[in-house]
Design an enzyme around this catalytic site. Sequence first.
Site, PDB file in Angstrom:
ATOM      1  N   LYS A   1       0.836  -1.198   0.000  1.00 56.50           N
ATOM      2  CA  LYS A   1       0.000   0.000   0.000  1.00 56.50           C
ATOM      3  C   LYS A   1       0.874   1.253   0.000  1.00 56.50           C
ATOM      4  O   LYS A   1       1.951   1.259   0.613  1.00 56.50           O
ATOM      5  CB  LYS A   1      -0.873   0.031   1.257  1.00 56.50           C
ATOM      6  CG  LYS A   1      -1.944  -1.025   1.353  1.00 56.50           C
ATOM      7  CD  LYS A   1      -2.700  -0.901   2.685  1.00 56.50           C
ATOM      8  CE  LYS A   1      -3.705  -2.009   2.865  1.00 56.50           C
ATOM      9  NZ  LYS A   1      -4.871  -1.874   1.976  1.00 56.50           N
TER      10      LYS A   1
ATOM     11  N   ARG B   1     -10.406 -11.247   1.497  1.00 53.86           N
ATOM     12  CA  ARG B   1     -11.310 -12.218   0.872  1.00 53.86           C
ATOM     13  C   ARG B   1     -10.711 -13.618   0.855  1.00 53.86           C
ATOM     14  O   ARG B   1     -11.442 -14.607   0.827  1.00 53.86           O
ATOM     15  CB  ARG B   1     -11.681 -11.735  -0.534  1.00 53.86           C
ATOM     16  CG  ARG B   1     -10.546 -11.675  -1.524  1.00 53.86           C
ATOM     17  CD  ARG B   1     -10.868 -10.800  -2.734  1.00 53.86           C
ATOM     18  NE  ARG B   1     -10.937  -9.391  -2.358  1.00 53.86           N
ATOM     19  CZ  ARG B   1     -11.233  -8.417  -3.212  1.00 53.86           C
ATOM     20  NH1 ARG B   1     -11.494  -8.696  -4.478  1.00 53.86           N
ATOM     21  NH2 ARG B   1     -11.276  -7.163  -2.803  1.00 53.86           N
TER      22      ARG B   1
END
Length: 483
Positions: free
Chosen positions: A256, A330
């Site tokens: 990130k 996920r």
Amino acid sequence: MQFIFEDKKLNSIKADFEVVFIQNKNLENYSEEKKFFELNNFKGEGVLLDIRNHKLFIELKSLSYEDIRLCFFNIYKNLEKLNIKSIKLPSILGDCTVRSFCSLVEGILFGTYNFDKYKKEKQTSTLEKIFISSQELNGKKINSNEAKIGLERGQILANATNFTKDIVNEIPEIYTPLKMAEDAQKLAKEHKNITCKIYDEKFLIKEKMNAFLAVNKASNLPPRLIHLSYKAKNSKKRIVFVGKGLTYDSGGLSLKPSDYMVTMKADKSGAAAAMGIIKAVSELNLDLEIHCILGATENMIGGNAYKPDDVLISREGISIEVRNTDAEGRLVLADCLSYAQDLKPDLLIDMATLTGACVVGLGEFTSGIMGNNEELQNEFYQSSKKSGEYATILHFNPYLKDLIKSNIADVCNISSSRYGGAITAGLFLDKFIRQEYKDKWLHLDIAGPAYIEKNWGYSNFGASGAGVRMCVNFLIHLLRKNK
């Protein structure tokens, strides 16, 4: 904080301060205060403090539950610094007595919340008691039993929400997967009707939870699968909550940017909410069987990190092409949802700070509700509106399934398009939901409201405890519906 429902008129109650509500900006009934109002240019809006006469005048915009919460939050915030121990006020009654009293308690207790653990100077208040008269603001008769049920429920829900906030707000150095496991065990120890099982990496290997394990590979801290359960003697339904517990998310090798890495301590919000839910359910003694499956890990970088281009074989046997290691939540949820379905739930709900796309689409204050069963989604949405949490339905579009197709695996962990990211993430999770549970599953993307770097409404800077109130309110709704 003590909430005391007094079967007396307001003038019979002794307290340090009195709260006076102004409805519809109507000042006609306050002739004695007319000069004071004129001096302060008070038009019946906002708040006016009368220190000399120990009164707080405050606008009550409506009798909706949300306006009741906001009003009582502002009452506390305007009085918390005064050297007083008690206040008195009339009852506020909306459509439902229980919900009205629950809302006023939530407003006060959310006002008391402050995460100042790391500040040298702590914020303190001397306010201890709230006296609530049986005399209703508009002269209606109050059912004292319903009022007391509401007061108790409000304290349980607010405390569970604030408990969740503490977990989410805690810093990543302290709040690791091992700390989450420790807190889950502590919760079970403090609540005798909750049991806790902690599973380590050896169990994950045995269960072939390879997607979960891949996310953890570069962390120097081991993962934990946490299973909390509660079962009432006369349980009517079995509901399983699955929570994303990324105690820190660097993005992995798909690192990130630094601005987006800040606040990633909040990536454990789904798991924290599940803990808050089971805490509230146990204290409310709801006639349900509740399980919470929490996938706790970090997503870090290192020479042994999982990589873009890897293919992972999940617990369900479905292969996953990894094209972005920052789509890690996920992957953890895929294996946790697989485990959760082995418990044969009547209802399966996962909660996760899953996508920035959900925040882009809905704003910072709203959660996304997804799933295959529109009737279930609508029922949950209608219930959530009364809880004080904001949510909306994002319907699955079958054409979006093409965006998560892979040429080398059964599914890809990211979409091939920049658009519709919240829904494609939900569709990814749907791949791991077995046919018999398709209509029993809800996916809640709480990425927006879970953590916000500003004060909003009756939520302080930081964690809001997103998911707790709307899920517990839905459980209460289910019990009423099945009576």
